[in-house]
Write an enzyme that holds these catalytic residues in place. Sequence first.
Site, PDB file in Angstrom:
ATOM      1  N   LEU A   3      27.115  27.153 -66.176  1.00 24.22           N
ATOM      2  CA  LEU A   3      27.815  28.123 -65.339  1.00 24.22           C
ATOM      3  C   LEU A   3      29.127  27.561 -64.817  1.00 24.22           C
ATOM      4  O   LEU A   3      29.173  26.424 -64.344  1.00 24.22           O
ATOM      5  CB  LEU A   3      26.932  28.535 -64.159  1.00 24.22           C
ATOM      6  CG  LEU A   3      25.608  29.191 -64.527  1.00 24.22           C
ATOM      7  CD1 LEU A   3      24.780  29.444 -63.287  1.00 24.22           C
ATOM      8  CD2 LEU A   3      25.831  30.475 -65.297  1.00 24.22           C
ATOM      9  N   GLY A   4      30.167  28.346 -64.922  1.00 27.01           N
ATOM     10  CA  GLY A   4      31.461  27.963 -64.374  1.00 27.01           C
ATOM     11  C   GLY A   4      31.537  28.335 -62.903  1.00 27.01           C
ATOM     12  O   GLY A   4      30.540  28.675 -62.271  1.00 27.01           O
ATOM     13  N   SER A   5      32.721  28.254 -62.358  1.00 30.42           N
ATOM     14  CA  SER A   5      32.938  28.537 -60.947  1.00 30.42           C
ATOM     15  C   SER A   5      34.392  28.972 -60.777  1.00 30.42           C
ATOM     16  O   SER A   5      35.247  28.611 -61.595  1.00 30.42           O
ATOM     17  CB  SER A   5      32.647  27.270 -60.142  1.00 30.42           C
ATOM     18  OG  SER A   5      33.057  27.408 -58.820  1.00 30.42           O
ATOM     19  N   SER A   6      34.683  29.695 -59.735  1.00 33.10           N
ATOM     20  CA  SER A   6      36.067  30.126 -59.512  1.00 33.10           C
ATOM     21  C   SER A   6      36.989  28.949 -59.249  1.00 33.10           C
ATOM     22  O   SER A   6      38.208  29.059 -59.420  1.00 33.10           O
ATOM     23  CB  SER A   6      36.139  31.126 -58.364  1.00 33.10           C
ATOM     24  OG  SER A   6      35.724  30.512 -57.159  1.00 33.10           O
ATOM     25  N   TYR A  34      35.692  18.267 -58.620  1.00 30.82           N
ATOM     26  CA  TYR A  34      34.599  19.170 -58.998  1.00 30.82           C
ATOM     27  C   TYR A  34      35.068  20.132 -60.090  1.00 30.82           C
ATOM     28  O   TYR A  34      34.355  20.366 -61.073  1.00 30.82           O
ATOM     29  CB  TYR A  34      34.115  19.933 -57.771  1.00 30.82           C
ATOM     30  CG  TYR A  34      33.029  20.938 -58.062  1.00 30.82           C
ATOM     31  CD1 TYR A  34      31.742  20.527 -58.382  1.00 30.82           C
ATOM     32  CD2 TYR A  34      33.286  22.308 -58.021  1.00 30.82           C
ATOM     33  CE1 TYR A  34      30.738  21.446 -58.657  1.00 30.82           C
ATOM     34  CE2 TYR A  34      32.297  23.235 -58.296  1.00 30.82           C
ATOM     35  CZ  TYR A  34      31.030  22.799 -58.615  1.00 30.82           C
ATOM     36  OH  TYR A  34      30.044  23.712 -58.889  1.00 30.82           O
ATOM     37  N   LYS A  38      33.621  20.607 -63.921  1.00 27.30           N
ATOM     38  CA  LYS A  38      33.166  21.901 -64.440  1.00 27.30           C
ATOM     39  C   LYS A  38      33.909  22.254 -65.733  1.00 27.30           C
ATOM     40  O   LYS A  38      33.312  22.735 -66.694  1.00 27.30           O
ATOM     41  CB  LYS A  38      33.376  23.007 -63.405  1.00 27.30           C
ATOM     42  CG  LYS A  38      32.520  22.889 -62.156  1.00 27.30           C
ATOM     43  CD  LYS A  38      31.047  22.989 -62.449  1.00 27.30           C
ATOM     44  CE  LYS A  38      30.594  24.414 -62.549  1.00 27.30           C
ATOM     45  NZ  LYS A  38      29.143  24.557 -62.712  1.00 27.30           N
TER      46      LYS A  38
END
Length: 58
Positions: A3-6, A34, A38
């Site tokens: 899962l990625g993230s903004s 971080y 990612k």
Amino acid sequence: MFLGSSCIYPKDCKQPIKEKYLLTGELEKTNEPYAIAKIAGIKMCESYNFNIKQIINV
């Protein structure tokens, strides 16, 4: 599944965020390590996917 993230998008990214904006600008300094981790994970998954397709298509 990864899962990625903004946080992986540039700090001044246009809204709504689109996948094509990835790696188009400077990351937010407060969570840059971080975000880089990612992004590295996403690139690793892309590489695995490419390599598996090459093996299967042989």
